[in-house]
Motif scaffolding. Structure first.
Motif, mmCIF file in Angstrom:
data_model
loop_
_atom_site.group_PDB
_atom_site.id
_atom_site.type_symbol
_atom_site.label_atom_id
_atom_site.label_comp_id
_atom_site.label_asym_id
_atom_site.label_seq_id
_atom_site.Cartn_x
_atom_site.Cartn_y
_atom_site.Cartn_z
ATOM 1 N N ILE A 1 21.449 53.369 22.368
ATOM 2 C CA ILE A 1 22.510 52.564 22.983
ATOM 3 C C ILE A 1 21.898 51.521 23.901
ATOM 4 N N LEU A 2 20.948 51.930 24.713
ATOM 5 C CA LEU A 2 20.306 50.999 25.647
ATOM 6 C C LEU A 2 19.603 49.870 24.907
ATOM 7 N N ARG A 3 18.931 50.174 23.821
ATOM 8 C CA ARG A 3 18.230 49.135 23.064
ATOM 9 C C ARG A 3 19.212 48.154 22.424
ATOM 10 N N VAL A 4 20.381 48.640 21.989
ATOM 11 C CA VAL A 4 21.401 47.734 21.453
ATOM 12 C C VAL A 4 21.888 46.802 22.559
ATOM 13 N N PRO B 1 22.987 41.484 25.037
ATOM 14 C CA PRO B 1 23.678 41.499 26.331
ATOM 15 C C PRO B 1 25.077 40.900 26.192
ATOM 16 N N GLY B 2 26.044 41.530 26.849
ATOM 17 C CA GLY B 2 27.418 41.063 26.763
ATOM 18 C C GLY B 2 28.207 41.757 25.667
ATOM 19 N N ILE B 3 27.589 42.702 24.996
ATOM 20 C CA ILE B 3 28.254 43.461 23.935
ATOM 21 C C ILE B 3 29.271 44.418 24.566
ATOM 22 N N THR C 1 30.694 44.523 33.166
ATOM 23 C CA THR C 1 31.275 43.316 33.753
ATOM 24 C C THR C 1 32.652 43.108 33.147
ATOM 25 N N ARG C 2 33.659 43.017 34.007
ATOM 26 C CA ARG C 2 35.033 42.774 33.539
ATOM 27 C C ARG C 2 35.251 41.284 33.330
ATOM 28 N N LEU D 1 28.776 44.784 28.517
ATOM 29 C CA LEU D 1 27.655 45.592 28.998
ATOM 30 C C LEU D 1 26.395 44.737 29.080
ATOM 31 N N HIS D 2 25.634 44.972 30.147
ATOM 32 C CA HIS D 2 24.404 44.207 30.366
ATOM 33 C C HIS D 2 23.309 45.143 30.876
#
Length: 155
Positions: free
Chosen positions: A48-51, A56-58, A90-91, A101-102
């Motif tokens: 998950i972290l690697r994705v 970033p921003g997924i 981030t909302r 997610l970042h």
């Protein structure tokens, strides 16, 4: 693999390739954590972290889709990564329901540390190969990177 004449395509033993790649990955991860001081992450969290680091921003839904997992399971694991200061949420200003997610600076630090350790582990092992074998690995790297990119595409 049998020899083929010039111009004929070689048949890839995909089973052998898959097993070798998974074995290499597991061994590199296991052996390289020893001197990093980094707590090993379970495979599911690391994936998950690697994705997230690669995209970033997924969203959580997009991560779940890319990995072929249930949204609820990924959501729980993302919470673990947030708690561990490896991911931030981030909302969206326009739609508060939309969360991206970042990776954090700590995540990037750990990624750099682990990737360097992985490279050291592979370098140590490949130093025991014949020069021609190391050349074969070097020549195959662009194709393996392209294959990884194709496999990374959403299902």
């Amino acid at each position: 693999m049998e020899n083929v004449g010039a111009g004929e395509a070689q048949v890839v033993d995909h089973l052998a390739l898959a097993v070798a790649l998974l074995d290499i990955s597991a061994d590199v991860r296991r052996k390289s954590h020893e001197n990093t001081g980094v707590r090993p992450l379970p495979n599911g969290l690391l994936e998950i972290l690697r994705v997230i680091e690669s995209h970033p921003g997924i969203t959580v839904a997009e991560v779940a889709n890319r990995l072929g997992r249930q949204f609820s399971n990924v959501s729980v694991q993302v919470r673990e990564l947030v708690t561990g200061n490896l991911v931030t949420r981030t909302r969206d200003a326009a739609d508060k329901r939309y969360v991206t997610l970042h990776p954090t600076a700590e995540s990037q630090r750990i990624k750099n540390l682990l990737e360097a350790a992985w490279a050291e582990s592979l370098a140590a092992a490949s130093s025991k190969l014949l020069p021609a074998e190391r050349e074969q690995i070097a020549a195959s790297l662009p194709v393996l990177q392209r294959l990884a990119s194709i496999l990374d595409e959403p299902a």
